[in-house]
Design a protein around this motif. Sequence first.
Motif, PDB file in Angstrom:
ATOM      1  N   TYR A   1      48.319  11.732  99.404  1.00  0.00           N
ATOM      2  CA  TYR A   1      46.923  12.124  99.274  1.00  0.00           C
ATOM      3  C   TYR A   1      46.850  13.648  99.191  1.00  0.00           C
ATOM      4  CZ  TYR A   1      45.009   7.530 100.227  1.00  0.00           C
ATOM      5  OH  TYR A   1      44.662   6.224 100.130  1.00  0.00           O
ATOM      6  N   ILE A   2      46.159  14.166  98.186  1.00  0.00           N
ATOM      7  CA  ILE A   2      46.063  15.619  98.084  1.00  0.00           C
ATOM      8  C   ILE A   2      44.684  16.067  98.539  1.00  0.00           C
ATOM      9  CG2 ILE A   2      46.284  17.608  96.586  1.00  0.00           C
ATOM     10  CD1 ILE A   2      48.113  15.825  94.843  1.00  0.00           C
ATOM     11  N   LEU A   3      43.670  15.714  97.742  1.00  0.00           N
ATOM     12  CA  LEU A   3      42.307  15.989  98.190  1.00  0.00           C
ATOM     13  C   LEU A   3      41.573  14.689  98.474  1.00  0.00           C
ATOM     14  CD1 LEU A   3      41.131  18.794  95.725  1.00  0.00           C
ATOM     15  CD2 LEU A   3      41.841  19.064  98.084  1.00  0.00           C
ATOM     16  N   GLY A   4      42.166  13.587  98.066  1.00  0.00           N
ATOM     17  CA  GLY A   4      41.504  12.296  98.197  1.00  0.00           C
ATOM     18  C   GLY A   4      41.255  11.918  99.646  1.00  0.00           C
ATOM     19  N   ASP A   5      40.297  11.018  99.819  1.00  0.00           N
ATOM     20  CA  ASP A   5      39.933  10.598 101.172  1.00  0.00           C
ATOM     21  C   ASP A   5      40.494   9.209 101.430  1.00  0.00           C
ATOM     22  OD1 ASP A   5      38.830  10.158 103.586  1.00  0.00           O
ATOM     23  OD2 ASP A   5      36.758  10.527 102.979  1.00  0.00           O
ATOM     24  N   PRO A   6      41.476   9.096 102.349  1.00  0.00           N
ATOM     25  CA  PRO A   6      42.038   7.768 102.624  1.00  0.00           C
ATOM     26  C   PRO A   6      40.977   6.797 103.138  1.00  0.00           C
ATOM     27  CG  PRO A   6      43.368   9.499 103.621  1.00  0.00           C
ATOM     28  CD  PRO A   6      42.120  10.147 103.136  1.00  0.00           C
ATOM     29  N   ALA A   7      39.900   7.330 103.747  1.00  0.00           N
ATOM     30  CA  ALA A   7      38.872   6.463 104.299  1.00  0.00           C
ATOM     31  C   ALA A   7      37.969   5.894 103.210  1.00  0.00           C
ATOM     32  CB  ALA A   7      38.032   7.229 105.326  1.00  0.00           C
ATOM     33  N   ASP A   8      37.960   6.539 102.042  1.00  0.00           N
ATOM     34  CA  ASP A   8      37.071   6.115 100.973  1.00  0.00           C
ATOM     35  C   ASP A   8      37.785   5.081 100.113  1.00  0.00           C
ATOM     36  OD1 ASP A   8      34.933   6.052  99.190  1.00  0.00           O
ATOM     37  OD2 ASP A   8      35.938   7.515  97.892  1.00  0.00           O
ATOM     38  N   THR A   9      37.241   3.859 100.066  1.00  0.00           N
ATOM     39  CA  THR A   9      37.967   2.777  99.391  1.00  0.00           C
ATOM     40  C   THR A   9      37.955   2.921  97.875  1.00  0.00           C
ATOM     41  OG1 THR A   9      35.938   1.539  99.662  1.00  0.00           O
ATOM     42  CG2 THR A   9      37.760   1.009 101.157  1.00  0.00           C
ATOM     43  N   THR A  10      36.887   3.504  97.309  1.00  0.00           N
ATOM     44  CA  THR A  10      36.824   3.604  95.853  1.00  0.00           C
ATOM     45  C   THR A  10      37.803   4.645  95.316  1.00  0.00           C
ATOM     46  OG1 THR A  10      35.085   5.259  96.003  1.00  0.00           O
ATOM     47  CG2 THR A  10      34.388   2.971  95.791  1.00  0.00           C
ATOM     48  N   GLY A  11      38.172   5.592  96.165  1.00  0.00           N
ATOM     49  CA  GLY A  11      39.089   6.633  95.729  1.00  0.00           C
ATOM     50  C   GLY A  11      38.466   7.592  94.732  1.00  0.00           C
ATOM     51  N   ALA A  12      37.144   7.601  94.656  1.00  0.00           N
ATOM     52  CA  ALA A  12      36.479   8.404  93.628  1.00  0.00           C
ATOM     53  C   ALA A  12      36.033   9.770  94.126  1.00  0.00           C
ATOM     54  CB  ALA A  12      35.266   7.653  93.087  1.00  0.00           C
ATOM     55  N   ARG A  13      36.184  10.010  95.428  1.00  0.00           N
ATOM     56  CA  ARG A  13      35.758  11.327  95.903  1.00  0.00           C
ATOM     57  C   ARG A  13      36.788  11.931  96.848  1.00  0.00           C
ATOM     58  NH1 ARG A  13      34.588  11.051 101.067  1.00  0.00           N
ATOM     59  NH2 ARG A  13      33.717   9.152 101.986  1.00  0.00           N
ATOM     60  N   SER A  14      36.630  13.248  97.068  1.00  0.00           N
ATOM     61  CA  SER A  14      37.559  13.935  97.965  1.00  0.00           C
ATOM     62  C   SER A  14      37.103  13.738  99.412  1.00  0.00           C
ATOM     63  CB  SER A  14      37.577  15.420  97.633  1.00  0.00           C
ATOM     64  OG  SER A  14      36.357  16.002  98.046  1.00  0.00           O
ATOM     65  N   ARG A  15      37.886  14.280 100.328  1.00  0.00           N
ATOM     66  CA  ARG A  15      37.450  14.273 101.734  1.00  0.00           C
ATOM     67  C   ARG A  15      36.171  15.080 101.865  1.00  0.00           C
ATOM     68  NH1 ARG A  15      42.974  14.569 102.493  1.00  0.00           N
ATOM     69  NH2 ARG A  15      42.999  16.827 102.467  1.00  0.00           N
ATOM     70  N   LEU A  16      35.369  14.767 102.876  1.00  0.00           N
ATOM     71  CA  LEU A  16      34.126  15.512 103.085  1.00  0.00           C
ATOM     72  C   LEU A  16      34.455  16.873 103.683  1.00  0.00           C
ATOM     73  CD1 LEU A  16      32.017  12.621 104.585  1.00  0.00           C
ATOM     74  CD2 LEU A  16      31.705  13.671 102.347  1.00  0.00           C
ATOM     75  N   VAL A  17      33.697  17.893 103.286  1.00  0.00           N
ATOM     76  CA  VAL A  17      33.959  19.214 103.849  1.00  0.00           C
ATOM     77  C   VAL A  17      33.409  19.257 105.285  1.00  0.00           C
ATOM     78  CG1 VAL A  17      33.928  20.414 101.642  1.00  0.00           C
ATOM     79  CG2 VAL A  17      31.825  20.180 102.920  1.00  0.00           C
ATOM     80  N   ALA A  18      33.989  20.142 106.077  1.00  0.00           N
ATOM     81  CA  ALA A  18      33.588  20.236 107.485  1.00  0.00           C
ATOM     82  C   ALA A  18      32.119  20.631 107.597  1.00  0.00           C
ATOM     83  CB  ALA A  18      34.460  21.269 108.191  1.00  0.00           C
ATOM     84  N   GLU A  19      31.486  20.173 108.676  1.00  0.00           N
ATOM     85  CA  GLU A  19      30.062  20.480 108.884  1.00  0.00           C
ATOM     86  C   GLU A  19      29.813  21.990 108.885  1.00  0.00           C
ATOM     87  OE1 GLU A  19      27.040  19.046 108.996  1.00  0.00           O
ATOM     88  OE2 GLU A  19      28.183  17.397 108.119  1.00  0.00           O
ATOM     89  N   THR A  20      30.807  22.743 109.396  1.00  0.00           N
ATOM     90  CA  THR A  20      30.611  24.190 109.488  1.00  0.00           C
ATOM     91  C   THR A  20      30.594  24.857 108.124  1.00  0.00           C
ATOM     92  OG1 THR A  20      32.985  24.316 109.832  1.00  0.00           O
ATOM     93  CG2 THR A  20      31.594  24.504 111.782  1.00  0.00           C
ATOM     94  N   ALA A  21      31.095  24.145 107.097  1.00  0.00           N
ATOM     95  CA  ALA A  21      31.108  24.746 105.767  1.00  0.00           C
ATOM     96  C   ALA A  21      29.884  24.352 104.955  1.00  0.00           C
ATOM     97  CB  ALA A  21      32.372  24.344 105.016  1.00  0.00           C
ATOM     98  N   ARG A  22      29.068  23.438 105.474  1.00  0.00           N
ATOM     99  CA  ARG A  22      27.888  22.982 104.714  1.00  0.00           C
ATOM    100  C   ARG A  22      26.810  24.042 104.721  1.00  0.00           C
ATOM    101  NH1 ARG A  22      27.528  17.474 103.473  1.00  0.00           N
ATOM    102  NH2 ARG A  22      25.776  18.221 102.249  1.00  0.00           N
ATOM    103  N   LEU A  23      26.142  24.211 103.557  1.00  0.00           N
ATOM    104  CA  LEU A  23      25.048  25.172 103.468  1.00  0.00           C
ATOM    105  C   LEU A  23      23.833  24.620 104.198  1.00  0.00           C
ATOM    106  CD1 LEU A  23      25.120  26.285  99.720  1.00  0.00           C
ATOM    107  CD2 LEU A  23      25.609  27.715 101.688  1.00  0.00           C
ATOM    108  N   PRO A  24      23.192  25.452 105.045  1.00  0.00           N
ATOM    109  CA  PRO A  24      21.968  24.992 105.696  1.00  0.00           C
ATOM    110  C   PRO A  24      20.830  24.906 104.679  1.00  0.00           C
ATOM    111  CG  PRO A  24      22.375  27.293 106.211  1.00  0.00           C
ATOM    112  CD  PRO A  24      23.553  26.818 105.415  1.00  0.00           C
ATOM    113  N   GLY A  25      19.783  24.137 105.011  1.00  0.00           N
ATOM    114  CA  GLY A  25      18.673  24.019 104.074  1.00  0.00           C
ATOM    115  C   GLY A  25      17.494  23.298 104.693  1.00  0.00           C
ATOM    116  N   ILE A  26      16.429  23.176 103.904  1.00  0.00           N
ATOM    117  CA  ILE A  26      15.212  22.502 104.375  1.00  0.00           C
ATOM    118  C   ILE A  26      15.154  21.129 103.742  1.00  0.00           C
ATOM    119  CG2 ILE A  26      12.700  22.677 104.561  1.00  0.00           C
ATOM    120  CD1 ILE A  26      13.201  25.699 103.590  1.00  0.00           C
ATOM    121  N   GLN A  27      14.948  20.120 104.561  1.00  0.00           N
ATOM    122  CA  GLN A  27      14.873  18.753 104.056  1.00  0.00           C
ATOM    123  C   GLN A  27      13.514  18.510 103.398  1.00  0.00           C
ATOM    124  OE1 GLN A  27      17.402  16.380 105.282  1.00  0.00           O
ATOM    125  NE2 GLN A  27      16.642  14.634 104.123  1.00  0.00           N
ATOM    126  N   VAL A  28      13.531  18.007 102.151  1.00  0.00           N
ATOM    127  CA  VAL A  28      12.289  17.615 101.483  1.00  0.00           C
ATOM    128  C   VAL A  28      12.444  16.156 101.102  1.00  0.00           C
ATOM    129  CG1 VAL A  28      10.751  18.023  99.544  1.00  0.00           C
ATOM    130  CG2 VAL A  28      11.981  19.933 100.576  1.00  0.00           C
TER     131      VAL A  28
END
Lengths: 424, 379
Positions: free
Chosen positions: B178-205
């Motif tokens: 596994y390089i960037l893939g997410d072993p937890a994701d069964t479809t194998g179509a996305r990478s691992r999720l980025v850490a919460e600390t790296a997520r951009l803050p924002g306003i929910q609409v």
Amino acid sequence: MSERRKGIGRRQVIAGFFALLGLLLIFNYAPQALAGDTVVTRIALAVPQPVIAFPSAWSLTIIGFVMLIAGSLGLTNRVQRWADISLWTSAVLLFPAILIWAAAGKQTNATVMLSESLRLGTPLALGALAGIWAERSGVINIAIEGMMLMGAAFGFAIFILTGQLWWGVIGAVIVGGIIALLHGLLSISFRTDQIISGTVVNILAIGITGYLRRQYIVTEGGGRVTLPSLSAIIANAGFPDLARSLEAIPIAGTLLFGGKPIFFAMLLLVVLTQVVLFMTRWGLRTRAVGENPKAADTVGIAVNRMRYINLFISGCIAGLGGAWFSLETVGNFDDGMTAGKGFIALAAMIFGKWMPFGAFGGAMLFGFAEALGTRFQILQVQVFGGPVPVQFLQVIPYVVTMIVLAGLIGRAVGPAAVGKPYEK
Amino acid sequence: MAQAATETGIRPSALRLFWDRWSGVLVPILAVFTALVVGAFIIGVTGADWQAAYIGLWEGAFGSPRAFADTVVRSTPFIICGLCVALAFKAGLFNIGAEGQLYAGAVASVVIGTTLQMPAIFHIPAALIAGALGGAAWAAIAGFLKARTGAHEVINTIMLNYIALRMTDWLIRSKTPYILGDPADTTGARSRLVAETARLPGIQVGSSTILHLGIPLALVLVFVVAWLLYRTTLGFEMRTAGTNPHAARYAGINVPRTIILAMAIAGSLAGIAGAIEVIGVRGALSADFFSGLGFDAIAVALLARANPVGIIFSGLLWGGLLTGARLMQVRASLSIDVIKIVQALIIMFVAADQIVRFIYRLPKRKPGEETQLSKGWGG
């Protein structure tokens, strides 16, 4: 960029590459060869015979030596002529080297490989010819991709509508030509920058074909019927025995009688383009318009009319290339099924220095690169202890395109007036 | 008629003066209008209700606060990538590679976002900078080849798009290892999720839309690019090299260096757009992330005539068309691809602005205003 380049030149880079590759091959395979390695690569020219067996390690060592010598000759900057010859030899030797390496311990069919290269090179050759027709008359045609896509989509749609494959092919050719006229309208009459105009046509083609597919083609469906091969045509004409025996001829059977109509049309068009461009009055005028439109105008050639007609021919050829995708190969239409082939075709055209036979050679080189990808998959080539990922093999044609462009541009000079709209 | 009036010496009407004065702004607006009219004809010819389609398009894009928020979020990458194309354009380079550069940036930011552990105040900038560097490196390949060998950037950037797409696909889908893939994701179509600390803050609409910090960042970038192009030496060098490389060389500008730098800076913008998409919107990378963006970015830049501030509006239009398309599809049972046709028509009318100028009797473009990119294939 007409200034003299400083530092290491292109030639040194190429020579260095071959010297390095030669060293790598020798270091890797000479010990194996001397140790009495018995792995053999069997390259078949036809099934079941004749099969030529190469001892893999020995062959690769010898090729490595040739490359090393060529590379050192090229780096010394002395014996230019010999260095050139030996560098070209090593470039050609790359192909057997790759085959011998990839199929070590197995058997592979060189004829099938060759016919695959020819087959996969067909749309590229057609695209390159389309590029030649347009650029020889002074119009950059970056819209070949879009014209192919339109040809593929409309050709298939017309096939579904009429049930006739041949009507589909004719439709693809005409639609390609019409789209080329749009490119002409924008770039010749309205004097839009030719690259921007071509990009607009490409975007338009993506939109229209996507719409056409989802609104009509998907609902209509359509079987996976494709154009018949030459032997199938002969068989259908009432000579099934003849067809079978023709197909059994070694090498020619696969290369020639397994070929399909658009492939043959491509071969014909290569010759025809050469004849028309360099042996007829029309060709002379086309080239005059592309090199020096003002002079051509002075002697009474209608510059813009010449450009329109040549662009139309270019579009027709590209449309035929589009039909190759949907009607000759896949038997269906998918979004973006041309996958950048129109742009690779332009690289093939540049590789061939705007000459039909050269462009054909370039197209075959890219066709080979693509065929190699599929061959690697079949042979399950191992690199660093694992199979080569499919994506790496899919990338080969694109990488080869970039290398060829970087290596050849500047040496290959196109028509002088290309890219400039003509104003009296 | 106004033309005749001026010729006979009568004072031109107020409308005529307005028309002449603002022709630069009017051309894109009228181009959009014309494209919508032609689009309505196409919809009508295929037997659908064009009024319902356009009302649906409007409501889906700007009709409600939520729809508008969706549009803004959708527009952000278009705005930044439009800037990327515009900047290269000013330097005489036609960068079709925004898509590949965006993927390169997104991959780099995913690497930073998934592997490093640090507080948000460092993690977010680190991910953004990684994205910028990734995009810059990817674009610099095409810039280097152009400067050094003269290989035309159009073909090279397109090739780099395909390569970036395939490589991203491999990085995500590779299972051994596994390089960037997410072993937890069964479809194998996305990478691992980025850490919460790296997520951009924002306003929910609404339920799913977040107006993230990347949106103001995009606006800042607009002004950074404008400043860079018109207020700095480097910007001047880029524009000079773009308009006339020979003159630039005689003026002592290092043209090859300028070309590489311009491509790298342009690529860094697209890379930032990729990073913002990853850490602001999706939280992960998938291979079908943004297909066709290269061409869309060109359209956005052309529509704004490579004017950084204008790109805000053309980017919003682009995002709006795509966001509204969904409601249009429901209302008029039309394929979303109609929007692609309308978009292509818009670019056609903008690129060949002589058509628009002819239809609406706008004055002809002054000589020297044309962009010329096609100087052959180099050499």
